[in-house]
Design an enzyme around this catalytic site. Structure first.
Site, PDB file in Angstrom:
ATOM      1  N   ASP A 106     -12.512  -5.662   3.838  1.00  0.00           N
ATOM      2  CA  ASP A 106     -11.391  -5.263   4.701  1.00  0.00           C
ATOM      3  C   ASP A 106     -11.556  -3.852   5.253  1.00  0.00           C
ATOM      4  O   ASP A 106     -10.583  -3.113   5.426  1.00  0.00           O
ATOM      5  CB  ASP A 106     -10.046  -5.369   3.957  1.00  0.00           C
ATOM      6  CG  ASP A 106      -9.788  -6.787   3.494  1.00  0.00           C
ATOM      7  OD1 ASP A 106      -9.893  -7.694   4.328  1.00  0.00           O
ATOM      8  OD2 ASP A 106      -9.504  -6.975   2.300  1.00  0.00           O
TER       9      ASP A 106
ATOM     10  N   HIS B 182     -10.979 -11.407   9.674  1.00  0.00           N
ATOM     11  CA  HIS B 182     -11.394 -10.272  10.507  1.00  0.00           C
ATOM     12  C   HIS B 182     -10.452 -10.195  11.701  1.00  0.00           C
ATOM     13  O   HIS B 182     -10.374 -11.115  12.509  1.00  0.00           O
ATOM     14  CB  HIS B 182     -12.849 -10.436  10.958  1.00  0.00           C
ATOM     15  CG  HIS B 182     -13.823 -10.404   9.808  1.00  0.00           C
ATOM     16  ND1 HIS B 182     -15.145 -10.710   9.935  1.00  0.00           N
ATOM     17  CD2 HIS B 182     -13.647 -10.080   8.510  1.00  0.00           C
ATOM     18  CE1 HIS B 182     -15.741 -10.579   8.755  1.00  0.00           C
ATOM     19  NE2 HIS B 182     -14.843 -10.202   7.872  1.00  0.00           N
TER      20      HIS B 182
HETATM   21  P1  GDP Z   1     -12.351  -6.647   7.953  1.00  0.00           P
HETATM   22  O1  GDP Z   1     -12.023  -7.756   7.007  1.00  0.00           O
HETATM   23  O2  GDP Z   1     -13.360  -5.691   7.424  1.00  0.00           O
HETATM   24  O3  GDP Z   1     -12.683  -7.138   9.325  1.00  0.00           O
HETATM   25  O4  GDP Z   1     -11.060  -5.808   8.120  1.00  0.00           O
HETATM   26  P2  GDP Z   1      -9.730  -6.340   8.744  1.00  0.00           P
HETATM   27  O5  GDP Z   1      -9.936  -7.150   9.933  1.00  0.00           O
HETATM   28  O6  GDP Z   1      -8.919  -6.916   7.623  1.00  0.00           O
HETATM   29  O7  GDP Z   1      -9.138  -4.981   9.204  1.00  0.00           O
HETATM   30  C1  GDP Z   1      -8.095  -4.507   8.582  1.00  0.00           C
HETATM   31  C2  GDP Z   1      -6.950  -4.269   9.540  1.00  0.00           C
HETATM   32  O8  GDP Z   1      -7.094  -2.955   9.981  1.00  0.00           O
HETATM   33  C3  GDP Z   1      -6.822  -5.103  10.794  1.00  0.00           C
HETATM   34  O9  GDP Z   1      -5.477  -5.420  10.962  1.00  0.00           O
HETATM   35  C4  GDP Z   1      -7.289  -4.200  11.907  1.00  0.00           C
HETATM   36  O10 GDP Z   1      -6.623  -4.410  13.130  1.00  0.00           O
HETATM   37  C5  GDP Z   1      -6.924  -2.860  11.372  1.00  0.00           C
HETATM   38  N1  GDP Z   1      -7.790  -1.782  11.795  1.00  0.00           N
HETATM   39  C6  GDP Z   1      -9.137  -1.797  11.948  1.00  0.00           C
HETATM   40  N2  GDP Z   1      -9.575  -0.572  12.287  1.00  0.00           N
HETATM   41  C7  GDP Z   1      -8.492   0.235  12.340  1.00  0.00           C
HETATM   42  C8  GDP Z   1      -8.304   1.639  12.609  1.00  0.00           C
HETATM   43  O11 GDP Z   1      -9.233   2.378  12.848  1.00  0.00           O
HETATM   44  N3  GDP Z   1      -7.014   2.097  12.546  1.00  0.00           N
HETATM   45  C9  GDP Z   1      -5.947   1.321  12.252  1.00  0.00           C
HETATM   46  N4  GDP Z   1      -4.740   1.862  12.196  1.00  0.00           N
HETATM   47  N5  GDP Z   1      -6.100   0.000  11.993  1.00  0.00           N
HETATM   48  C10 GDP Z   1      -7.354  -0.531  12.029  1.00  0.00           C
END
Ligand code: GDP
Length: 422
Positions: free
Chosen positions: A13, A41
């Site tokens: 995440d 994601h």
């Molecule tokens: P992944 O599983 O690694 O792809 O992570 P996620 O998709 O679960 O990302 C976590 C959440 O963080 C998602 O809702 C994204 O929209 C959000 N997100 C990703 N990068 C950023 C950032 O730089 N700032 C903020 N505030 N939210 C982010």
């Protein structure tokens, strides 16, 4: 030729969805190389969050081809749902292919995952059937997508494996699966899946020959690796860059970049030791109520995430394994209001400083040593260049760069697609 691996540098995440979407604008072929629909994601397109569970996160870039690779366990039902949602959104899903060597995740895998996780309760899995599907793969009793091409052989295979599945179900007092029903289910899947299948190694070799730019997307993070993570609180595959090569049939020497995605503060979904876990009064502020897409609740399970301070010790371990050439940092903006931020520099185990990742039992009792650094106390969301970030934010980034010995090349400063500083 450009072959880039994008992998989680912590426990998952980290924000890989947003980073892959960003990087994909410059790539031709996107490959998910492990896991299944336990991944979530999130990509923000025109201020709307789209959560992808199986399809690579760069699919919103129209020119790309997406490939669900060999190392995955794919639920056809979950995939159909995702394809329908993407189609509804206007995405051309004829660009999505599946490796015929990927394994099929059946509804009985989901059932067994639920029953066994409920019964032993140790790991707190996402209960999507991932573990049981990989168990069948490892015991050579899995059904691969290529089996759909050979219905008569599939019949024989299913006949052979169902008695064992039914014995497991009986242990949990569940009714047995019916052979004809299972076979019919496969026939229905075949109708729409067969045209999506590709022989993976020749596909990869062809992409290499044609000089296609290839981006391999990992799921979860290195601390959840089946062998190198905090066993048993791990996933059933390997989210490392090396595994992308091993499982896809790409020579290691062809890889040009290994991007580690780092969160400005790590989270942990599920059980397991988490040395830098924050006090709940701070964690609850970062977690939010779940109304905003970047609040800290699991994208697949909806579970509240455990939240921690940046752990340089874990990052050094991660960098040692993956050998990052670049770092993408996410969620820096979420620390904008903090006047002070704690950063763990190393662990103390039984009174001594250690410079390695101890075993899971020892990790549960290490004492994290912190430094406290000043926050920047201003919004970073409008900033588009790393050099324009506040000085204290740049110092925070430097701590990460020193730990992983790689440059931070992009920084997420908000959930939206364009909220990124380079
Ligand atoms: P992944 O599983 O690694 O792809 O992570 P996620 O998709 O679960 O990302 C976590 C959440 O963080 C998602 O809702 C994204 O929209 C959000 N997100 C990703 N990068 C950023 C950032 O730089 N700032 C903020 N505030 N939210 C982010």
């Amino acid at each position: 030729m450009q072959i880039m691996m994008v992998v989680g540098a912590q426990g998952g995440d980290e924000g890989k969805g947003k980073i892959v979407d960003y990087l994909a604008s410059d790539y031709d072929v996107l490959i998910r190389f492990q896991g299944g629909n336990n991944a979530a994601h999130t990509v923000m397109v025109e201020q709307k969050p789209y959560t992808l569970h199986l399809v690579p996160s760069g699919i919103f870039r129209d020119h790309t081809i997406a490939f669900l690779g060999n190392g995955m366990v794919v639920s056809p039902d979950a995939l159909k749902k995702e394809l329908d949602e993407l189609t509804e959104y206007g995405v051309d899903v004829s660009r999505i292919y599946i490796s015929e060597k990927a394994h099929i995740l059946f509804p009985h895998h989901v059932l067994i995952d639920n029953l066994s996780d409920k019964a032993n309760g140790v790991i707190d899995t996402t209960r999507c059937g991932i573990g049981p599907a990989y168990m069948d793969k490892a015991s050579r009793e899995g059904i691969r997508f290529e089996d759909l091409k050979h219905p008569e052989l599939l019949r024989e295979k299913l006949k052979k494996i169902l008695p064992r599945i039914n014995t497991i179900l009986k242990m949990y007092d569940c009714p047995p699966r019916d052979f004809e029903e299972e076979f019919q289910r496969c026939e229905e899947w075949s109708r729409w899946i067969l045209p999506m299948l590709k022989e993976p190694v020749s596909f990869m070799q062809e992409c290499l020959k044609e000089n296609k730019k290839m981006l391999f997307e990992g799921q979860l993070g290195v601390l959840r690796d089946l062998d190198l993570g905090t066993y048993p609180y791990v996933t059933s595959s390997s989210p490392t860059a090396a595994y992308a090569c091993a499982v896809s049939g790409i020579p290691i020497k062809k890889v040009t970049d290994i991007v580690g995605v780092v969160r400005a503060y790590p989270i942990l979904a599920g059980n397991g030791p988490f040395p830098t876990e924050m006090e709940e009064s701070v964690a609850s502020v970062l977690r939010g109520t779940g109304e905003k897409p970047d609040d800290e609740y699991g994208g697949t399970t909806g579970r509240a995430r455990r939240i921690g301070w940046l752990d340089l010790s874990a990052l050094r371990y991660s960098a040692g394994i993956n050998g990052y050439t670049k770092i993408a940092l996410c969620k820096l903006d979420k620390l904008d209001d903090f006047s002070e931020i704690r950063v763990c520099t190393h662990y103390i185990l039984d009174g001594d400083r250690i410079d390695y990742m101890p075993d899971t039992v020892e990790l549960a009792r290490v004492r994290p040593c912190y430094i406290t650094v000043p926050g920047w106390e201003e919004s970073t969301r409008h900033i588009r260049f790393i050099s324009d970030l506040p000085k204290n934010a740049q110092n925070y980034i430097k701590l990460i760069e020193e730990a992983v010995q790689a440059p931070v090349v992009c920084v997420g400063v908000g959930p939206d697609r364009d909220e990124i500083a380079v």
